[in-house]
Write a protein that holds these residues in place. Sequence first.
Motif, PDB file in Angstrom:
ATOM      1  N   HIS A  68      -4.114   7.912  -7.674  1.00  0.00           N
ATOM      2  CA  HIS A  68      -5.127   6.966  -7.190  1.00  0.00           C
ATOM      3  C   HIS A  68      -5.629   6.077  -8.316  1.00  0.00           C
ATOM      4  O   HIS A  68      -5.794   4.860  -8.160  1.00  0.00           O
ATOM      5  CB  HIS A  68      -6.288   7.735  -6.553  1.00  0.00           C
ATOM      6  N   PRO A 118       0.834  -1.208   0.000  1.00  0.00           N
ATOM      7  CA  PRO A 118       0.000   0.000   0.000  1.00  0.00           C
ATOM      8  C   PRO A 118       0.866   1.255   0.000  1.00  0.00           C
ATOM      9  O   PRO A 118       1.948   1.283   0.612  1.00  0.00           O
ATOM     10  CB  PRO A 118      -0.789  -0.122   1.307  1.00  0.00           C
ATOM     11  N   PRO A 171      -8.100  -4.354   7.747  1.00  0.00           N
ATOM     12  CA  PRO A 171      -8.758  -5.376   6.927  1.00  0.00           C
ATOM     13  C   PRO A 171      -9.982  -4.817   6.211  1.00  0.00           C
ATOM     14  O   PRO A 171     -10.679  -3.941   6.728  1.00  0.00           O
ATOM     15  CB  PRO A 171      -9.164  -6.448   7.957  1.00  0.00           C
ATOM     16  N   GLU A 172     -10.208  -5.308   5.018  1.00  0.00           N
ATOM     17  CA  GLU A 172     -11.386  -4.888   4.268  1.00  0.00           C
ATOM     18  C   GLU A 172     -12.651  -5.268   5.033  1.00  0.00           C
ATOM     19  O   GLU A 172     -12.692  -6.307   5.705  1.00  0.00           O
ATOM     20  CB  GLU A 172     -11.405  -5.567   2.892  1.00  0.00           C
ATOM     21  N   LEU A 173     -13.639  -4.411   4.942  1.00  0.00           N
ATOM     22  CA  LEU A 173     -14.931  -4.754   5.537  1.00  0.00           C
ATOM     23  C   LEU A 173     -15.522  -5.949   4.796  1.00  0.00           C
ATOM     24  O   LEU A 173     -15.365  -6.070   3.572  1.00  0.00           O
ATOM     25  CB  LEU A 173     -15.888  -3.564   5.440  1.00  0.00           C
ATOM     26  N   PRO A 174     -16.185  -6.828   5.510  1.00  0.00           N
ATOM     27  CA  PRO A 174     -16.795  -7.969   4.818  1.00  0.00           C
ATOM     28  C   PRO A 174     -17.837  -7.487   3.819  1.00  0.00           C
ATOM     29  O   PRO A 174     -18.597  -6.539   4.086  1.00  0.00           O
ATOM     30  CB  PRO A 174     -17.435  -8.777   5.951  1.00  0.00           C
ATOM     31  N   ALA A 175     -17.854  -8.098   2.682  1.00  0.00           N
ATOM     32  CA  ALA A 175     -18.814  -7.715   1.635  1.00  0.00           C
ATOM     33  C   ALA A 175     -20.208  -8.154   2.055  1.00  0.00           C
ATOM     34  O   ALA A 175     -20.473  -9.340   2.219  1.00  0.00           O
ATOM     35  CB  ALA A 175     -18.426  -8.362   0.312  1.00  0.00           C
ATOM     36  N   THR A 189      -3.928  -0.081   6.169  1.00  0.00           N
ATOM     37  CA  THR A 189      -3.728  -1.538   6.258  1.00  0.00           C
ATOM     38  C   THR A 189      -4.859  -2.256   6.985  1.00  0.00           C
ATOM     39  O   THR A 189      -4.780  -3.467   7.189  1.00  0.00           O
ATOM     40  CB  THR A 189      -2.406  -1.843   6.979  1.00  0.00           C
ATOM     41  N   GLY A 220     -13.967   7.159   1.598  1.00  0.00           N
ATOM     42  CA  GLY A 220     -13.418   5.883   2.037  1.00  0.00           C
ATOM     43  C   GLY A 220     -11.927   5.771   1.877  1.00  0.00           C
ATOM     44  O   GLY A 220     -11.284   4.973   2.574  1.00  0.00           O
ATOM     45  N   VAL A 221     -11.329   6.546   0.957  1.00  0.00           N
ATOM     46  CA  VAL A 221      -9.868   6.577   0.856  1.00  0.00           C
ATOM     47  C   VAL A 221      -9.348   7.379   2.045  1.00  0.00           C
ATOM     48  O   VAL A 221      -9.746   8.530   2.231  1.00  0.00           O
ATOM     49  CB  VAL A 221      -9.402   7.228  -0.460  1.00  0.00           C
ATOM     50  N   GLN A 257      -3.209   4.737  -1.738  1.00  0.00           N
ATOM     51  CA  GLN A 257      -4.193   4.106  -0.867  1.00  0.00           C
ATOM     52  C   GLN A 257      -4.557   5.008   0.312  1.00  0.00           C
ATOM     53  O   GLN A 257      -5.422   4.672   1.123  1.00  0.00           O
ATOM     54  CB  GLN A 257      -3.666   2.760  -0.349  1.00  0.00           C
TER      55      GLN A 257
END
Length: 417
Positions: A97, A13, A184-188, A182, A127-128, A103
């Motif tokens: 971007h 990132p 973790p991505e939110l769950p879809a 860094t 969100g960025v 990121q």
Amino acid sequence: MTELASDERSTTPTVVLVGTLDTKGEEYAFLRERVRAAGLATVLVDVGTGGPPRTAPDVSREEVAAAGGIDLAALTDRGTAVQAMCAAAPVVVRRLHEEGRCQGVLAAGGSGGTAIATAAMRALPLGVPKLVVTTMASGDVSAYVDVSDVVIAPAVTDVAGLNSVSERVLANAAAAMAGMVTAPELPAGERRPVVAATMFGVTTPAVTAAREELERRGYEVLVFHATGTGGRTMESLVRAGSVAGVLDVTTTELADDLVGGVLSAGPDRLEAAGRCGVPQVVSLGALDMVNFGPRDTVPERFAGRNLYVHNAAVTLLRTTPEECAELGRRVGAKLSAATGPVALFVPLRGVSAISGEGGPFSDPAADAALRAGLRETLAPSVELHEVDAHVNDPAFAVAMAARLDEFLSGTSGGGTR
């Protein structure tokens, strides 16, 4: 612009640092070191226009100026230079971007550097991660944040060299940015159609009931506080194509724009959905009031008017029949220009929690003037639902939600006049 190795670009990132390196070179070298110590890549963008950079950038000021079509040599005074870089820096950061080389964005500075860096940050999607350490944090930061998700952190000392305080503040900022980038991505989750709604404290019961009904019908509802920025943020998402429909229960910002309150969203409020053809269901929530700060901040010209102290920080001014008539005309004209489906729900027993029968803002003459003004400009293309209910009656709110669902699902339904 300096290129990253392909493997670094794909796996590491990158945090973009935007700064005036003619005056803040030492501080940005420190920020870059701290971000890299967290295991991240950096791209340092120089937006200074004075003396030579005090640390080597990855993107030079000449490159920034060229990207914005600016003649760097012509920037002879500070004000012009800041304005020029406010226009050019977003071009560079947006490009980084789009290339996958940004990121998150981190910056530190005073008023000029903050203006430039936050202009670049606002060019990026919500969100960025965006964080600026600034000496301006304790004042009015609305111009820097606008309708974005920029995070403002106080610099405490001036951003003028490194010391035990500034090092700690800047190190914390670098750590915060590293954590955001860094995380973790939110769950879809399940993708549901998105509806935007507007709410005020005095229309909370209505919007809560409408939101719950829309969620029951399968929608995700984004609720915006109608504080000027809230309305503008909602309409920016409409223009960006991020919402399927609008439940504009609380149009109070129009009253502040007309009368001179502190929560105006500007003269274009209530126009974005219509221009974009987005289905909208609208009401007159809190058009009975204009917002000011503490009681002693209300302009002297309103002495003798009906004032209500909502709390220690907010004083409300009751709109007059004349003002309400003009508000009605403006609402009618704006909705009549809509290119998409639109329905207007008018509650006949009060437009806010304090304007119902016996309330401090109860004023039948003003309410009647509001409805009369509407009828002057409202086109037949706009569905008009006049409902014998208060705006906060659950049945009124559910009816609005149901009509918006009909618009969005293409089912039958109609209005009354």
